[in-house]
Structure formats: C-alpha cells, structure tokens
Design a protein around this motif. Structure first.
Motif, short mmCIF file in Angstrom:
data_model
loop_
_atom_site.label_atom_id
_atom_site.label_comp_id
_atom_site.label_asym_id
_atom_site.label_seq_id
_atom_site.Cartn_x
_atom_site.Cartn_y
_atom_site.Cartn_z
N ASP A 16 11.54 -2.72 -25.93
CA ASP A 16 10.33 -3.48 -26.25
C ASP A 16 9.67 -4.19 -25.06
O ASP A 16 8.44 -4.27 -25.01
CB ASP A 16 10.64 -4.51 -27.34
CG ASP A 16 11.06 -3.85 -28.64
OD1 ASP A 16 10.84 -2.63 -28.80
OD2 ASP A 16 11.64 -4.55 -29.50
N PRO A 17 10.43 -4.77 -24.12
CA PRO A 17 9.77 -5.47 -23.01
C PRO A 17 8.87 -4.54 -22.21
O PRO A 17 9.06 -3.32 -22.20
CB PRO A 17 10.95 -5.97 -22.16
CG PRO A 17 12.09 -6.07 -23.13
CD PRO A 17 11.90 -4.92 -24.07
N PRO A 18 7.87 -5.08 -21.52
CA PRO A 18 6.89 -4.23 -20.83
C PRO A 18 7.48 -3.34 -19.74
O PRO A 18 6.95 -2.27 -19.45
CB PRO A 18 5.89 -5.23 -20.25
CG PRO A 18 6.61 -6.55 -20.23
CD PRO A 18 7.54 -6.52 -21.39
N TYR A 29 19.40 -11.51 -12.76
CA TYR A 29 19.91 -12.10 -14.00
C TYR A 29 18.87 -13.05 -14.58
O TYR A 29 18.03 -13.61 -13.88
CB TYR A 29 21.24 -12.81 -13.77
CG TYR A 29 21.18 -14.04 -12.90
CD1 TYR A 29 20.93 -15.31 -13.44
CD2 TYR A 29 21.41 -13.96 -11.53
CE1 TYR A 29 20.88 -16.43 -12.64
CE2 TYR A 29 21.37 -15.08 -10.72
CZ TYR A 29 21.12 -16.32 -11.28
OH TYR A 29 21.07 -17.44 -10.48
N LEU A 30 18.99 -13.22 -15.90
CA LEU A 30 18.10 -14.11 -16.65
C LEU A 30 18.96 -14.88 -17.64
O LEU A 30 19.73 -14.30 -18.40
CB LEU A 30 17.05 -13.29 -17.40
CG LEU A 30 16.14 -14.04 -18.37
CD1 LEU A 30 15.19 -14.95 -17.61
CD2 LEU A 30 15.36 -13.06 -19.23
N ASP A 70 10.67 -7.91 -17.55
CA ASP A 70 9.37 -8.54 -17.77
C ASP A 70 9.08 -9.46 -16.60
O ASP A 70 9.83 -9.46 -15.60
CB ASP A 70 9.31 -9.28 -19.12
CG ASP A 70 10.35 -10.39 -19.23
OD1 ASP A 70 10.86 -10.86 -18.19
OD2 ASP A 70 10.64 -10.81 -20.37
N ASP A 71 8.03 -10.26 -16.69
CA ASP A 71 7.63 -11.13 -15.58
C ASP A 71 8.01 -12.58 -15.82
O ASP A 71 7.40 -13.50 -15.25
CB ASP A 71 6.13 -11.01 -15.34
CG ASP A 71 5.73 -9.66 -14.80
OD1 ASP A 71 6.50 -9.10 -13.99
OD2 ASP A 71 4.66 -9.14 -15.18
N TRP A 131 13.78 -15.12 -14.02
CA TRP A 131 14.62 -14.08 -13.41
C TRP A 131 14.99 -14.50 -11.98
O TRP A 131 14.16 -14.98 -11.23
CB TRP A 131 13.88 -12.76 -13.35
CG TRP A 131 13.80 -12.00 -14.64
CD1 TRP A 131 12.74 -11.96 -15.49
CD2 TRP A 131 14.81 -11.17 -15.21
NE1 TRP A 131 13.03 -11.14 -16.56
CE2 TRP A 131 14.28 -10.64 -16.42
CE3 TRP A 131 16.10 -10.80 -14.83
CZ2 TRP A 131 15.02 -9.78 -17.24
CZ3 TRP A 131 16.83 -9.95 -15.63
CH2 TRP A 131 16.29 -9.44 -16.83
N ALA A 132 16.25 -14.29 -11.62
CA ALA A 132 16.73 -14.61 -10.27
C ALA A 132 17.48 -13.41 -9.70
O ALA A 132 18.25 -12.75 -10.41
CB ALA A 132 17.65 -15.83 -10.30
#
Length: 246
Positions: A20-22, A204-205, A220-221, A225-226
């Motif tokens: 689902d994510p862009p 990672y998020l 995604d944006d 996120w790192a």
C-alpha cells in the motif's frame, strides 16, 4: 541487489507494509529508489508472517516477479499479522532453483533474508563449508549464496546463539573469506528483528503503537526514517532499538 523489510507492530494486513505505501516493496521490485546494485528485482519474491498463537511462520514464495502474481495481491490484502519479513530478489543469471532461492528462508521460528552478494561464489565459500554440518549443507534449499549464508546463520541460531551473535559472527566470517561481499542480513522470530548493514542501504522507522520497520529503503517519505550506518548491527523489538558497530 534485492530489497527486503521486516515489520513488528499491531496486527494489520500484510499489504499495509508491502503493497500500500507509495514506494512499497512491490514497487521496489521495478522502481527502487536507493538500490546500489542491480536495477530490477524480478527473479522471485517471498513473504513470511506469524499467526497469533503459532510461533512458526507461514511463507508464500514464487520464482517470478511479484507484480505478475494476482494471488499475492489478494493474500496481502486479507491476511493480517503482527510480524512479517518480505523480500524481492534481484534479476540474476540462469538457475534451476526457482522459488527455493527466494527469501525468506526459514528454520524453526526464524525468517531470514540476505540482500547482497558473496564475491567469488561458490569457490569463496569453500573455507567456510566445514563450519556447517554436512547434513545442513545437503538440505540447502537452493544453490545460491543466500541459501549458504542462511545455513551459516541457522547453524549458529539452532546451537543456541543469540541472534545478534549469530548474524555478527556470520558476517565477519563471510567478509574474511570473501572480501568485498555485500552482507545486509535480516532476521526475525516474530518478536524481535536483527539486521546488518554491510555494503548496501538499510533504514529503520519507529513510531507510536509499538511498531518498528527495518527495510532496505523507506517505503514512504515519513521524515522519521533513519539510515543505518554501514558496518552496523541493528537489534530491535516493539519497544526499543539499538545500533552497534560490526
């Protein structure tokens, strides 16, 4: 080469992370944004997930491109889980291994993926073969480097090593035997995620709701996120994440 991700979090459809994510893993199979090696991930794909009350994961794997499998789209739309590991495989040379070469690989409660390549394969692996019991070598699912890397890791895990030690020990041994290899490894048991950044990208998020995502690249944006530095070991569960040098 290859793209993969692991997710721990609240129960959700598999597609919420992989489709689902862009810029989800499905899109990364033909349009990755940060892949350093290879251009299209069309030589197989797989997803593994955990059902509540069952410590052993289920898997769905195929040899072709993920975008050509309508059954995968249906599966990730309706199947829900609190933990998953999924991967798409970079286009490679001719092979008879089929879906057996596609991650995730599994043993007991573990799911595993290798994003990278072992230089000089298979000759470079010969010095390491004695580290794996002969029976385990005979049971290799495929004749690719990722399956051999998994054999090294799985032998350590099944002998009682902590996942951090199993991954770090395997990466160090492989890097010594085959300098220049790319050894981004990803491992989960449904409760924790362990990963290495060695020669390719890893991100990672983390966020509210006891959720952590570890992936080759962001899906995604989201500014949270790192990126994980190269030659780093990542260890995480739903409430904490740590990084240490390899």
């Amino acid at each position: 080469m290859c793209r993969h991700l692991a997710v721990l979090g609240p129960c959700a459809p598999l597609g919420a992370s992989v489709a689902d994510p862009p810029y989800a893993l499905v899109r990364q199979s033909w349009a990755p944004r940060r892949q350093r090696h290879g251009t299209v991930n069309a030589d197989g794909f797989g997803i593994g997930w955990y059902a509540d009350g069952d410590p052993r994961p289920a898997r769905y794997r195929r040899a072709g491109p993920v975008w050509a499998d309508p059954s995968f789209a249906d599966l990730v739309r309706v199947v829900r889980s609190r933990a998953l590991l999924a991967a798409v495989r970079d286009a490679t040379g001719p092979s008879g291994d089929g879906e057996a070469a596609a991650a995730p690989f599994t043993a007991d409660r573990w799911l595993f993926s290798h994003n990278g390549a072992l230089t000089g394969w298979p000759e470079s692996a010969e010095p390491l073969a004695p580290l794996v019991p002969p029976g385990a070598l005979l049971r290799l699912e495929a004749r690719c480097d990722a399956a051999f890397v998994w054999a090294l890791v799985a032998h350590r895990l099944l002998a009682g090593a902590a996942p951090e030690r199993a991954l770090a020990g395997a990466v160090v041994a492989l890097a010594e035997a085959a300098p220049g290899s790319r050894l981004n490894l990803l491992l989960t048991d449904g409760a924790s995620v362990t990963a290495t950044a060695w020669g390719d990208t890893l991100w990672y998020l983390t966020g509210p709701g006891e959720r952590v995502v570890v992936a080759s690249e962001p899906y995604d944006d989201d500014p949270r996120w790192a990126e994980v530095p190269d030659r780093t070991l990542l260890s995480a569960d739903r409430t904490r994440l740590s990084l240490s040098s390899l």
